[in-house]
Motif scaffolding. Structure first.
Motif, PDB file in Angstrom:
ATOM      1  N   SER A 138       0.852  -1.189   0.000  1.00  0.00           N
ATOM      2  CA  SER A 138       0.000   0.000   0.000  1.00  0.00           C
ATOM      3  C   SER A 138       0.884   1.233   0.000  1.00  0.00           C
ATOM      4  CB  SER A 138      -0.900   0.027   1.239  1.00  0.00           C
ATOM      5  OG  SER A 138      -1.533   1.289   1.363  1.00  0.00           O
ATOM      6  N   ALA A 139       0.462   2.237  -0.769  1.00  0.00           N
ATOM      7  CA  ALA A 139       1.229   3.484  -0.828  1.00  0.00           C
ATOM      8  C   ALA A 139       0.971   4.384   0.367  1.00  0.00           C
ATOM      9  CB  ALA A 139       0.868   4.241  -2.118  1.00  0.00           C
ATOM     10  N   ALA A 140       0.136   3.926   1.318  1.00  0.00           N
ATOM     11  CA  ALA A 140      -0.377   4.787   2.379  1.00  0.00           C
ATOM     12  C   ALA A 140       0.700   5.605   3.090  1.00  0.00           C
ATOM     13  CB  ALA A 140      -1.150   3.940   3.389  1.00  0.00           C
ATOM     14  N   ALA A 141       1.738   4.929   3.591  1.00  0.00           N
ATOM     15  CA  ALA A 141       2.700   5.607   4.465  1.00  0.00           C
ATOM     16  C   ALA A 141       4.075   5.760   3.845  1.00  0.00           C
ATOM     17  CB  ALA A 141       2.822   4.819   5.774  1.00  0.00           C
ATOM     18  N   LEU A 142       4.178   5.645   2.529  1.00  0.00           N
ATOM     19  CA  LEU A 142       5.501   5.525   1.913  1.00  0.00           C
ATOM     20  C   LEU A 142       6.171   6.844   1.559  1.00  0.00           C
ATOM     21  CD1 LEU A 142       4.973   2.447  -0.416  1.00  0.00           C
ATOM     22  CD2 LEU A 142       5.611   2.535   2.004  1.00  0.00           C
ATOM     23  N   GLU A 143       5.405   7.898   1.378  1.00  0.00           N
ATOM     24  CA  GLU A 143       6.011   9.162   0.942  1.00  0.00           C
ATOM     25  C   GLU A 143       7.102   9.651   1.892  1.00  0.00           C
ATOM     26  OE1 GLU A 143       6.611  12.326  -1.745  1.00  0.00           O
ATOM     27  OE2 GLU A 143       5.579  10.397  -1.935  1.00  0.00           O
ATOM     28  N   PRO A 144       6.886   9.634   3.241  1.00  0.00           N
ATOM     29  CA  PRO A 144       7.977  10.039   4.127  1.00  0.00           C
ATOM     30  C   PRO A 144       9.226   9.175   3.974  1.00  0.00           C
ATOM     31  CG  PRO A 144       5.899  10.037   5.315  1.00  0.00           C
ATOM     32  CD  PRO A 144       5.645   9.374   3.994  1.00  0.00           C
ATOM     33  N   LEU A 145       9.044   7.893   3.681  1.00  0.00           N
ATOM     34  CA  LEU A 145      10.195   7.002   3.525  1.00  0.00           C
ATOM     35  C   LEU A 145      10.997   7.349   2.284  1.00  0.00           C
ATOM     36  CD1 LEU A 145       8.525   3.553   4.321  1.00  0.00           C
ATOM     37  CD2 LEU A 145       9.174   5.389   5.874  1.00  0.00           C
ATOM     38  N   VAL A 146      10.289   7.604   1.176  1.00  0.00           N
ATOM     39  CA  VAL A 146      10.974   7.945  -0.066  1.00  0.00           C
ATOM     40  C   VAL A 146      11.675   9.286   0.056  1.00  0.00           C
ATOM     41  CG1 VAL A 146      10.616   8.488  -2.500  1.00  0.00           C
ATOM     42  CG2 VAL A 146       9.450   6.535  -1.484  1.00  0.00           C
ATOM     43  N   ARG A 147      11.038  10.239   0.706  1.00  0.00           N
ATOM     44  CA  ARG A 147      11.669  11.557   0.848  1.00  0.00           C
ATOM     45  C   ARG A 147      12.931  11.503   1.694  1.00  0.00           C
ATOM     46  NH1 ARG A 147       7.754  16.725   0.580  1.00  0.00           N
ATOM     47  NH2 ARG A 147       6.118  15.864  -0.753  1.00  0.00           N
ATOM     48  N   SER A 148      12.987  10.551   2.621  1.00  0.00           N
ATOM     49  CA  SER A 148      14.206  10.427   3.427  1.00  0.00           C
ATOM     50  C   SER A 148      15.372   9.927   2.591  1.00  0.00           C
ATOM     51  CB  SER A 148      13.968   9.474   4.606  1.00  0.00           C
ATOM     52  OG  SER A 148      13.927   8.128   4.162  1.00  0.00           O
ATOM     53  N   GLY A 149      15.072   9.150   1.526  1.00  0.00           N
ATOM     54  CA  GLY A 149      16.114   8.651   0.640  1.00  0.00           C
ATOM     55  C   GLY A 149      16.965   7.554   1.230  1.00  0.00           C
ATOM     56  N   THR A 213      -1.360  14.276   8.055  1.00  0.00           N
ATOM     57  CA  THR A 213      -0.128  14.499   8.804  1.00  0.00           C
ATOM     58  C   THR A 213       0.943  13.516   8.319  1.00  0.00           C
ATOM     59  OG1 THR A 213      -1.415  15.179  10.720  1.00  0.00           O
ATOM     60  CG2 THR A 213       0.876  14.551  11.122  1.00  0.00           C
ATOM     61  N   PRO A 214       2.169  13.955   8.095  1.00  0.00           N
ATOM     62  CA  PRO A 214       3.189  13.067   7.505  1.00  0.00           C
ATOM     63  C   PRO A 214       3.345  11.734   8.239  1.00  0.00           C
ATOM     64  CG  PRO A 214       3.969  15.327   7.496  1.00  0.00           C
ATOM     65  CD  PRO A 214       2.669  15.341   8.253  1.00  0.00           C
ATOM     66  N   ILE A 215       3.646  11.766   9.517  1.00  0.00           N
ATOM     67  CA  ILE A 215       3.710  10.538  10.314  1.00  0.00           C
ATOM     68  C   ILE A 215       2.574  10.620  11.314  1.00  0.00           C
ATOM     69  CG2 ILE A 215       5.068   9.151  11.909  1.00  0.00           C
ATOM     70  CD1 ILE A 215       7.559  10.022  10.478  1.00  0.00           C
ATOM     71  N   ASN A 216       1.541   9.853  11.062  1.00  0.00           N
ATOM     72  CA  ASN A 216       0.288  10.005  11.805  1.00  0.00           C
ATOM     73  C   ASN A 216      -0.076   8.714  12.535  1.00  0.00           C
ATOM     74  OD1 ASN A 216      -1.378   8.270   9.903  1.00  0.00           O
ATOM     75  ND2 ASN A 216      -0.630   9.841   8.475  1.00  0.00           N
ATOM     76  N   GLN A 217      -1.098   8.813  13.377  1.00  0.00           N
ATOM     77  CA  GLN A 217      -1.505   7.675  14.188  1.00  0.00           C
ATOM     78  C   GLN A 217      -2.025   6.511  13.355  1.00  0.00           C
ATOM     79  OE1 GLN A 217      -1.631   6.914  17.692  1.00  0.00           O
ATOM     80  NE2 GLN A 217       0.038   8.398  17.555  1.00  0.00           N
ATOM     81  N   TYR A 218      -2.729   6.785  12.287  1.00  0.00           N
ATOM     82  CA  TYR A 218      -3.244   5.733  11.410  1.00  0.00           C
ATOM     83  C   TYR A 218      -2.092   4.883  10.869  1.00  0.00           C
ATOM     84  CZ  TYR A 218      -5.896   3.894   7.315  1.00  0.00           C
ATOM     85  OH  TYR A 218      -6.488   3.106   6.363  1.00  0.00           O
ATOM     86  N   ASP A 219      -1.072   5.541  10.334  1.00  0.00           N
ATOM     87  CA  ASP A 219       0.056   4.815   9.753  1.00  0.00           C
ATOM     88  C   ASP A 219       0.916   4.171  10.830  1.00  0.00           C
ATOM     89  OD1 ASP A 219      -0.740   5.440   7.172  1.00  0.00           O
ATOM     90  OD2 ASP A 219       0.430   7.302   7.131  1.00  0.00           O
ATOM     91  N   GLN A 220       1.013   4.802  11.997  1.00  0.00           N
ATOM     92  CA  GLN A 220       1.741   4.181  13.095  1.00  0.00           C
ATOM     93  C   GLN A 220       1.052   2.901  13.545  1.00  0.00           C
ATOM     94  OE1 GLN A 220       4.839   5.340  13.239  1.00  0.00           O
ATOM     95  NE2 GLN A 220       4.823   6.095  15.324  1.00  0.00           N
ATOM     96  N   ALA A 221      -0.276   2.944  13.611  1.00  0.00           N
ATOM     97  CA  ALA A 221      -1.034   1.749  13.982  1.00  0.00           C
ATOM     98  C   ALA A 221      -0.849   0.647  12.942  1.00  0.00           C
ATOM     99  CB  ALA A 221      -2.506   2.094  14.150  1.00  0.00           C
ATOM    100  N   SER A 222      -0.805   1.032  11.661  1.00  0.00           N
ATOM    101  CA  SER A 222      -0.608   0.057  10.597  1.00  0.00           C
ATOM    102  C   SER A 222       0.773  -0.581  10.694  1.00  0.00           C
ATOM    103  CB  SER A 222      -0.784   0.748   9.240  1.00  0.00           C
ATOM    104  OG  SER A 222      -0.663  -0.173   8.188  1.00  0.00           O
ATOM    105  N   THR A 223       1.795   0.224  10.957  1.00  0.00           N
ATOM    106  CA  THR A 223       3.148  -0.316  11.125  1.00  0.00           C
ATOM    107  C   THR A 223       3.208  -1.281  12.292  1.00  0.00           C
ATOM    108  OG1 THR A 223       4.148   1.683  10.189  1.00  0.00           O
ATOM    109  CG2 THR A 223       5.560   0.293  11.554  1.00  0.00           C
ATOM    110  N   LEU A 224       2.566  -0.917  13.404  1.00  0.00           N
ATOM    111  CA  LEU A 224       2.533  -1.810  14.568  1.00  0.00           C
ATOM    112  C   LEU A 224       1.852  -3.126  14.208  1.00  0.00           C
ATOM    113  CD1 LEU A 224       3.046  -2.285  17.576  1.00  0.00           C
ATOM    114  CD2 LEU A 224       0.861  -1.140  18.046  1.00  0.00           C
ATOM    115  N   ALA A 225       0.788  -3.047  13.418  1.00  0.00           N
ATOM    116  CA  ALA A 225       0.057  -4.259  13.033  1.00  0.00           C
ATOM    117  C   ALA A 225       0.918  -5.206  12.212  1.00  0.00           C
ATOM    118  CB  ALA A 225      -1.206  -3.878  12.263  1.00  0.00           C
TER     119      ALA A 225
END
Length: 401
Positions: A138-149, A213-225
């Motif tokens: 899923s592309a949901a939380a990937l933009e911050p990762l790509v921007r970090s390089g 929000t760039p790093i948000n609770q929804y995506d944090q919950a998904s990562t934890l899952a």
């Protein structure tokens, strides 16, 4: 946590894809798995909410200049009382992370650590191809990762090693006690999340209406899952026996890790049943893969060849990885990520051994200890073959990045 913008348009943007990928989880998410109106509101709000305690600490570093990173590191290593005249913002943050919730049970944490250690050699495949690669679908939380390089090119192998070190530290005996490496790295990653979030929130190019929000609770919950619920489901596919007691303990362990990393209480998967319901709700509203997904997936696969010794060892590691990735994500998942599919020859070699050890030996008197020791040996061997000396790796980013 702070509400910042209206519901981002990524929410439910690809219903055909999200329904298809979430369908298998619907079968194990309980009798009435669909989200209630209140749960839907919580999902939408989660995309707009950040970790305020960590955000306030970052503001004190970046804007107010009342806290320094050496002060943070000293407090992290030795406790807030080790910092002379500790700034208010620093003290407030450590008051939060050191106030352990009353529901944390040391006996359950210990059993959860042992249960995760049983995964041994195969734990790395579950981490890499189930949690990380599966998360890229899923592309949901990937933009911050790509921007970090930091997941592209040669840095991808280092980033995987950093995540592995954090993961192993968390599941080590006593790894989540105050001051232990798992505890320290989890809190450190929480603050690094907040620094990335702060930077992106101030980036004029950030697409708030689309992403929230760039790093948000929804995506944090998904990562934890994908680090808690998903590995247990996929471990069973690889032949592991996961008892009810081990399941409860593993979910307790990861709930405390999630709490340390700033995930809201209502997203903590205290049981597998709760975790499956949470991840079903998240996947049911996630967007499908995009070019970021494919770029990160290729970088992760290619990084497997970057093992000590390289050469044929690297080529074999890459083929083993592709075989495991196809088994855990399916040929369609590999196609979505632009990756070549492989026959599941490698999982086919692993499953009989895991069935023998966990379903047969593990049920004998003293067998559980034998399974744990077997897991630790496999883990240590895999670390040496894949990463060399992990103690030289300094985790600076976030799990899943």
């Amino acid at each position: 946590m702070t509400d910042l913008v209206a519901t981002p348009t990524r929410f439910g943007a690809d219903p055909e894809w999200s329904r298809r990928i979430a369908r298998p989880l619907r079968l194990v998410a309980g009798r009435d798995p669909e989200p209630t109106a209140a749960e839907l509101d919580r999902l939408r709000a989660g995309l707009r909410r950040r970790d305020d305690p960590a955000h306030d600490l970052v503001r004190a570093v970046r804007e107010e200049h009342s806290v320094t990173m050496p002060q943070f590191r000293e407090a992290l290593e030795h406790g807030i009382d080790a910092v002379p005249d500790a700034p208010v913002a620093l003290r407030r943050f450590f008051d939060v992370v050191e106030r352990r919730p009353s529901w944390v049970d040391d006996a359950l944490l210990e059993r959860g650590e042992r249960a995760m250690q049983k995964l041994g050699w195969d734990g790395f495949d579950l981490l890499t191809w189930g949690s990380l690669l599966g998360g890229y679908r899923s592309a949901a939380a990937l933009e911050p990762l790509v921007r970090s390089g930091r997941l592209l090119g040669t840095s991808a192998a280092r980033r995987t090693a950093e995540t592995s070190r954090w993961f192993l530290a968390c599941i080590e005996d006593g790894g989540l006690r105050r001051g232990a490496e798992g505890w320290r790295l989890s809190v450190h990653v929480r603050v690094m999340h907040a620094f990335v979030n702060y930077q992106l929130e101030h980036d004029p190019g950030w697409e708030w209406e689309l992403r929230g929000t760039p790093i948000n609770q929804y995506d944090q919950a998904s990562t934890l899952a994908v680090f808690s619920t998903t590995p247990l489901l996929q471990a069973r596919l690889l032949g592991f026996r996961v008892s009810r007691g081990d399941s409860r303990a593993v979910m307790h362990l990861w709930s405390y890790i999630g709490w340390l990393m700033g995930v809201d209480d209502h997203w903590l998967p205290h049981t597998e049943k709760v975790g499956r319901r949470i991840i079903y709700h998240l996947l049911s509203h996630d967007p499908g893969p995009d070019e970021n997904s494919r770029v990160l997936a290729r970088a992760l696969v290619d990084s497997q060849a970057d093992v000590p010794g390289g050469g044929w060892r690297g080529r074999l590691a890459r083929e083993m990885g592709l075989s495991s990735a196809t088994f855990l994500n399916g040929r369609r998942g590999m196609h979505e990520l632009g990756l070549p599919a492989r026959l599941p020859w490698y999982p086919a070699l692993r499953i009989p051994a895991n069935v023998f050890w966990t379903h047969l030996v593990g049920r004998l008197p003293g067998g559980d200890d034998l399974v744990v020791r077997r897991g630790r040996r496999g883990r240590d061997l895999r670390v040496r073959l894949q990463h060399g000396d992990l103690t030289r790796v300094s985790p600076t980013g976030a799990p899943g990045e």
